[in-house]
Design a protein around this motif. Structure first.
Motif, short mmCIF file in Angstrom:
data_model
loop_
_atom_site.label_atom_id
_atom_site.label_comp_id
_atom_site.label_asym_id
_atom_site.label_seq_id
_atom_site.Cartn_x
_atom_site.Cartn_y
_atom_site.Cartn_z
N ASP A 8 0.81 -1.21 0.00
CA ASP A 8 0.00 0.00 0.00
C ASP A 8 0.84 1.26 0.00
OD1 ASP A 8 -2.41 -1.43 0.06
OD2 ASP A 8 -2.33 -1.61 2.25
N GLY A 9 2.17 1.12 0.05
CA GLY A 9 3.06 2.26 0.07
C GLY A 9 3.66 2.54 -1.30
N SER A 10 4.41 3.63 -1.38
CA SER A 10 5.09 3.98 -2.63
C SER A 10 6.42 4.65 -2.31
CB SER A 10 4.23 4.89 -3.49
OG SER A 10 3.93 6.10 -2.81
N VAL A 11 7.37 4.46 -3.22
CA VAL A 11 8.72 5.01 -3.05
C VAL A 11 9.14 5.64 -4.37
CG1 VAL A 11 11.09 4.56 -2.33
CG2 VAL A 11 9.24 3.11 -1.46
N VAL A 12 9.71 6.83 -4.30
CA VAL A 12 10.26 7.50 -5.46
C VAL A 12 11.77 7.61 -5.26
CG1 VAL A 12 10.28 9.57 -6.91
CG2 VAL A 12 8.14 8.82 -5.83
N GLY A 13 12.55 6.98 -6.15
CA GLY A 13 14.00 7.04 -6.10
C GLY A 13 14.53 8.06 -7.08
N VAL A 14 15.40 8.94 -6.60
CA VAL A 14 15.92 10.04 -7.41
C VAL A 14 17.44 9.98 -7.42
CG1 VAL A 14 15.91 12.54 -7.77
CG2 VAL A 14 13.97 11.43 -6.62
N ASP A 15 18.03 10.05 -8.62
CA ASP A 15 19.48 10.07 -8.71
C ASP A 15 19.88 10.57 -10.09
OD1 ASP A 15 21.77 8.46 -6.79
OD2 ASP A 15 22.41 9.15 -8.77
N ARG A 16 21.08 11.17 -10.16
CA ARG A 16 21.60 11.56 -11.47
C ARG A 16 22.03 10.35 -12.27
NH1 ARG A 16 25.90 16.22 -10.11
NH2 ARG A 16 26.44 14.69 -8.50
N GLN A 17 22.38 9.27 -11.56
CA GLN A 17 22.74 8.03 -12.25
C GLN A 17 21.49 7.20 -12.52
OE1 GLN A 17 26.00 5.86 -10.34
NE2 GLN A 17 26.36 7.64 -9.04
N ARG A 18 21.62 6.29 -13.46
CA ARG A 18 20.51 5.38 -13.74
C ARG A 18 20.36 4.39 -12.59
NH1 ARG A 18 19.66 0.34 -15.98
NH2 ARG A 18 17.77 0.13 -17.21
N ILE A 19 19.13 4.15 -12.18
CA ILE A 19 18.84 3.16 -11.14
C ILE A 19 18.19 1.96 -11.82
CG2 ILE A 19 17.65 2.73 -8.97
CD1 ILE A 19 17.37 5.81 -8.69
N ASP A 20 18.82 0.82 -11.72
CA ASP A 20 18.21 -0.40 -12.28
C ASP A 20 16.95 -0.73 -11.49
OD1 ASP A 20 20.22 -0.70 -14.15
OD2 ASP A 20 21.45 -1.95 -12.83
N GLU A 21 15.88 -1.04 -12.19
CA GLU A 21 14.61 -1.32 -11.53
C GLU A 21 14.73 -2.53 -10.60
OE1 GLU A 21 11.19 -1.49 -13.99
OE2 GLU A 21 11.63 0.41 -15.02
N LEU A 22 14.03 -2.44 -9.49
CA LEU A 22 14.03 -3.53 -8.52
C LEU A 22 13.18 -4.70 -9.01
CD1 LEU A 22 13.50 -1.58 -5.16
CD2 LEU A 22 15.65 -2.07 -6.34
N ASP A 23 13.62 -5.90 -8.73
CA ASP A 23 12.83 -7.09 -9.02
C ASP A 23 11.84 -7.31 -7.88
OD1 ASP A 23 14.33 -7.57 -11.34
OD2 ASP A 23 15.83 -8.70 -10.20
N ASP A 24 10.55 -7.34 -8.22
CA ASP A 24 9.50 -7.63 -7.24
C ASP A 24 9.73 -6.83 -5.96
OD1 ASP A 24 7.26 -8.82 -6.17
OD2 ASP A 24 8.33 -10.58 -5.43
#
Length: 258
Positions: A56-72
């Motif tokens: 039910d939560g949400s997270v926004v990741g911010v970075d100048r570098q590319r962040i590889d998407e999390l698996d599950d």
């Protein structure tokens, strides 16, 4: 120890354990929370945040570098690639939060594990770390909901006291936390602000108010720009000059000034 543990347990960085320990110490990540992770690459803090806020939560990741998407990841996770000091990045964060109308934010936690590129000149590295933490602090002031929390990494040093005082003015309280997962030789510490204050009053303010109601415990109730202030020793219908003694995210306590 923590490096190997991170590899064994599938975390992208040993810093994941710092966030776990910060959460256990300061109660930062609740189920259903909305979290902004500044300087999120490679994603260790994102992993922990997603686990703890849940589906039910949400997270926004911010970075100048590319962040590889999390698996599950276990929660809704958004990725913003950009510099948080740029207007376009801030606008994208707002859009992902649904706060792109400029009205502030629904975020429950703004967290930053950012650190400067170390030069070896300690005073310079310390100053740069505080500068980064202050940038994260500005994002927190802009996007945190009332009662929300803030945490940022800094290197200990002469500018930390002033920064902590600034954080304490905008939160119910501030404290320094050094997680066990921090390397012994490191000077890093985490500054935590608990309970974002969005009230139109601060401790020590004096105001002239009308007492418009009586609270359950017998205190008078005044309104300052719609914000509730409980005033001891006054009666409904009075007009009084009051001093603010304590401010909480959604109400404050005051005493009449003689």
């Amino acid at each position: 120890m923590y490096y190997n543990k991170a590899k064994q347990e599938g975390y992208r960085a040993r810093s994941a354990y710092k966030l776990k320990q910060l959460d256990e110490t300061a109660g930062l990540l609740g189920e259903g929370n909305t979290v902004i992770d500044l300087g999120a690459a490679p994603g260790g803090w994102l992993q922990v945040a997603a686990e703890r806020v849940g589906p039910d939560g949400s997270v926004v990741g911010v970075d100048r570098q590319r962040i590889d998407e999390l698996d599950d990841p276990g929660a809704a996770v958004e990725y913003v690639r950009g510099d948080m000091t740029e207007d376009a990045t801030n606008a994208e964060i707002r859009e992902r939060l649904g706060a792109d109308d400029g009205t502030g934010g629904p975020a429950d936690l703004v967290m930053s594990d950012m650190a400067p590129n170390v030069t070896g000149e300690y005073e310079l590295d310390h100053a740069r770390s505080v500068h980064l933490a202050r940038q994260a602090f500005e994002v927190a002031l802009d996007l945190l909901d009332s009662g929300g929390d803030f945490v940022a990494k800094v290197f200990d040093g002469q500018d930390l006291d002033d920064f902590e005082a600034d954080v304490e003015r905008e939160f119910e309280y501030a404290r320094r936390v050094r997680p066990d997962a921090t390397r012994d030789e490191s000077s890093e510490v985490y500054l935590v602000g608990k309970g974002r204050l969005t009230a139109p009053v601060r401790e020590g303010d004096t105001r002239e108010v009308e007492i418009v109601d009586t609270g359950r415990d017998g205190d008078g109730i005044a309104k300052v720009d719609g914000f509730t202030v409980f005033v001891a020793g006054v009666e409904e219908g009075e007009t009084a000059t009051i001093r603010i003694d304590d401010v909480k995210p959604r109400y404050a306590f005051a005493q009449p000034v003689e």
